[in-house]
Design a protein around this motif. Structure first.
Motif, PDB file in Angstrom:
ATOM      1  N   LEU A   1       0.810  -1.211   0.000  1.00 23.55           N
ATOM      2  CA  LEU A   1       0.000   0.000   0.000  1.00 23.55           C
ATOM      3  C   LEU A   1       0.845   1.264   0.000  1.00 23.55           C
ATOM      4  CD1 LEU A   1      -2.836  -0.987   2.516  1.00 23.55           C
ATOM      5  CD2 LEU A   1      -3.071  -0.627   0.046  1.00 23.55           C
TER       6      LEU A   1
ATOM      7  N   TYR B   1      -0.211   3.214  -3.277  1.00 21.30           N
ATOM      8  CA  TYR B   1      -1.020   4.417  -3.074  1.00 21.30           C
ATOM      9  C   TYR B   1      -0.218   5.676  -3.361  1.00 21.30           C
ATOM     10  CZ  TYR B   1      -3.879   8.053  -1.038  1.00 21.30           C
ATOM     11  OH  TYR B   1      -4.600   9.208  -0.872  1.00 21.30           O
TER      12      TYR B   1
ATOM     13  N   GLU C   1       0.947   6.168  -6.870  1.00 22.13           N
ATOM     14  CA  GLU C   1      -0.182   6.080  -7.802  1.00 22.13           C
ATOM     15  C   GLU C   1       0.054   5.011  -8.867  1.00 22.13           C
ATOM     16  OE1 GLU C   1      -2.192   9.743  -8.907  1.00 22.13           O
ATOM     17  OE2 GLU C   1      -0.779  10.861  -7.658  1.00 22.13           O
TER      18      GLU C   1
ATOM     19  N   LEU D   1      -5.834   2.972  -6.733  1.00 23.38           N
ATOM     20  CA  LEU D   1      -5.950   2.981  -5.275  1.00 23.38           C
ATOM     21  C   LEU D   1      -5.931   4.393  -4.704  1.00 23.38           C
ATOM     22  CD1 LEU D   1      -3.567   0.032  -4.290  1.00 23.38           C
ATOM     23  CD2 LEU D   1      -6.056   0.009  -4.438  1.00 23.38           C
ATOM     24  N   HIS D   2      -5.551   5.348  -5.541  1.00 25.44           N
ATOM     25  CA  HIS D   2      -5.380   6.727  -5.079  1.00 25.44           C
ATOM     26  C   HIS D   2      -6.700   7.472  -5.182  1.00 25.44           C
ATOM     27  CE1 HIS D   2      -2.337   9.780  -3.991  1.00 25.44           C
ATOM     28  NE2 HIS D   2      -3.246  10.622  -4.465  1.00 25.44           N
TER      29      HIS D   2
ATOM     30  N   GLY E   1      -9.803   4.708  -1.231  1.00 27.90           N
ATOM     31  CA  GLY E   1      -8.507   4.042  -1.091  1.00 27.90           C
ATOM     32  C   GLY E   1      -7.709   4.632   0.048  1.00 27.90           C
ATOM     33  N   PHE E   2      -7.732   5.957   0.174  1.00 32.85           N
ATOM     34  CA  PHE E   2      -7.055   6.616   1.277  1.00 32.85           C
ATOM     35  C   PHE E   2      -7.657   6.195   2.614  1.00 32.85           C
ATOM     36  CE2 PHE E   2      -7.167  10.037   4.403  1.00 32.85           C
ATOM     37  CZ  PHE E   2      -5.816  10.335   4.556  1.00 32.85           C
TER      38      PHE E   2
END
Length: 268
Positions: free
Chosen positions: A142, A146, A149, A155-156, A160-161
């Motif tokens: 992660l 993340y 990117e 995931l960004h 996702g955060f």
């Protein structure tokens, strides 16, 4: 990781010829200017680092019995992985904070910090057993996926955060305590995970417009007309005050809650 992360698309626009540009605010409400020390302080995102490390502490405190050495190792691992590694990668990805820290220094901090966090997790496996291994692997994944990117930034996102830096720390903090699992603890962890995810989503809802105002908006001006006939001017600072104020108070509240519960468990 930090919620203040941004890509090159968030770079502030250049002023148009003949248009006076208002003085740009800092990249975040806690940002500092004036040398390498100020740059590192800003990259660390101290309020957000404390906020998200607190989630891991809160997760650990849900366990029936606390191993304080493991809790300390868990908090330190998240500080290294989130506070240092993730934030260093954030700054590498488009220089959203505009610091002058060399790329090689940011890469060194990211790699050494993440490796140290993984090492702490590996040592903790002696207490937890192999159940912690997939969480260590996922956490390292992660940090890179993340903050850099990867995978087209899939995931960004806001969710996702919230899931990566809100819900995930709660679960890891709990699992690292090698607790006896029953229906009550599962429900408690599920509720805490949803709560931390919701808080992190709220953080994004506040910080996204704040980040836009700080980094992409040249100027704001207007007049507010009230129902009693009075009028008041507003500008960029007027819009930032409630956003930054709410973020600041939340960044105090979550760590204070974690400290309160630690004291309560110690006194029990």
């Amino acid at each position: 990781m930090a919620d203040e992360t941004a890509t090159a698309k968030d770079a502030r626009p250049q002023a148009e010829p003949g248009v006076e540009r208002a003085e740009a605010p800092g990249a975040a409400f806690y940002a500092r200017r004036g040398g390498r020390g100020a740059d590192w302080w800003t990259v660390l995102h101290p309020p957000y680092t404390a906020w998200h490390v607190s989630y891991a502490v809160l997760g650990a405190l849900l366990a029936p019995h606390i191993n304080w050495l493991v809790l300390g190792a868990t908090a330190l691992a998240f500080f290294l992985a989130v506070g240092l590694a993730a934030h260093a990668l954030d700054e590498l990805n488009g220089r959203p904070l505009g610091t002058s820290i060399p790329d090689r220094a940011l890469w060194a901090v990211a790699i050494v910090s993440l490796a140290s966090a993984v090492a702490l997790g590996a040592v903790t496996i002696a207490y937890t057993g192999p159940v912690l291994i997939p969480f260590i692997v996922l956490g390292a994944f992660l940090v890179f996926a993340y903050n850099l990117e990867l995978f087209g930034g899939r995931l960004h996102t806001d969710f996702g955060f919230a899931a990566a830096w809100g819900g995930f720390p709660v679960i890891v903090g709990f699992v690292a305590q090698a607790p006896t699992v029953n229906a009550a603890t599962i429900l408690a962890v599920a509720a805490a995970t949803l709560g931390s995810t919701a808080l992190s989503l709220a953080q994004r809802r506040l910080s996204t417009p704040a980040r836009t105002l700080r980094r992409r908006v040249r100027d704001v001006s207007g007049v507010v007309a009230f129902t009693d006939g009075t009028r008041s001017k507003f500008d960029r600072d007027t819009l930032l005050v409630p956003l930054d104020g709410a973020l600041r108070m939340l960044s105090y509240a979550v760590p204070l809650l974690a400290v309160t519960l630690v004291i309560a468990r110690l006194a029990a």
